[in-house]
Design a protein around this motif. Structure first.
Motif: not given
Length: 239
Positions: A226-239
């Motif tokens: 989930y993190t890989r798929l949406l990290k380019d969109f959601y702020l704070g995801l995958g950071e």
């Protein structure tokens, strides 16, 4: 005053639209194959989230976004104007069942988060009912429109409740459409799938790629997928 929903590369308002920003739309927008698509249709755009995501992912796509709800179209148009891709996005008030593209030709890609509910009891909000219930757009209506509007070897990407996904996959053949990719969405690991992504093509290929995607682990943390798929969109995801 309602505050905008902020993504990494754009912000948008969704409070006046019939369908708000939600997991179903965001997952579909990130999963859909946008490679090589020059003309794109977002069928049932709501606040414009899918059109904006695809504009971010494909720098060459010209995107028409239609909705039967005039207030939603107005909000989508405002979101498009404020985005970095305003020159490539167009919001149109139209019914998919009778829609004719504003320019000649067909679409390389059609994306849709269509009305879900069939036997669900409608609520009091008539605008929201039209967006959520198949009485306003049956699956036959949807498939017929996809068949009519897709270019040769075009693709359609839709999200459906898992319970009806297989039925729609079978119905698609009656309209010359075939599932090329299917993804089963599992909300929490070790639970049943509740959504299905389907990519339909009209090129006659019968080979279907089936995958499974889990949103949350059993401890309710997001999965790595989930993190890989949406990290380019959601702020704070995958950071």
């Amino acid at each position: 005053m309602a505050q905008p929903f902020h993504f990494r590369q754009f912000s948008m308002k969704h409070h006046r639209s019939t369908m708000k920003v939600g997991t179903d739309a965001v997952l579909l927008g990130a999963w859909t194959d946008v490679e090589g698509a020059l003309r794109v249709l977002d069928a049932g755009t709501g606040s414009g989230i899918l059109a904006l995501m695809l504009a971010q992912r494909n720098s060459n796509a010209l995107i028409d976004a239609i909705d039967v709800d005039e207030i939603s179209v107005a909000e989508a148009a405002e979101n498009f104007i404020r985005s970095p891709w305003s020159s490539r996005l167009k919001a149109l008030h139209a019914d998919l069942r009778t829609f004719q593209p504003p320019t000649d030709g067909h679409y390389d890609l059609i994306i849709s988060n269509p009305p879900f509910f069939d036997k669900h009891i409608p609520g009091k909000n008539q605008r929201r009912n039209l967006a959520r219930h198949t009485a306003s757009l049956t699956y036959h209506d949807l498939l017929s429109a996809l068949s009519r509007l897709l270019a040769h070897s075009g693709k359609a990407s839709i999200v459906l409740p898992w319970q009806v996904g297989n039925t729609v996959r079978q119905l698609a053949a009656d309209y010359g459409l075939h599932p090329a990719r299917v993804q089963h969405i599992i909300p929490v690991e070790n639970r049943p799938a509740n959504r299905m992504h389907i990519e339909l093509t009209n090129n006659g290929m019968l080979v279907t790629e089936e995958t499974y995607f889990t949103i949350r682990r059993s401890d309710m943390a997001f999965t790595e997928a989930y993190t890989r798929l949406l990290k380019d969109f959601y702020l704070g995801l995958g950071e």
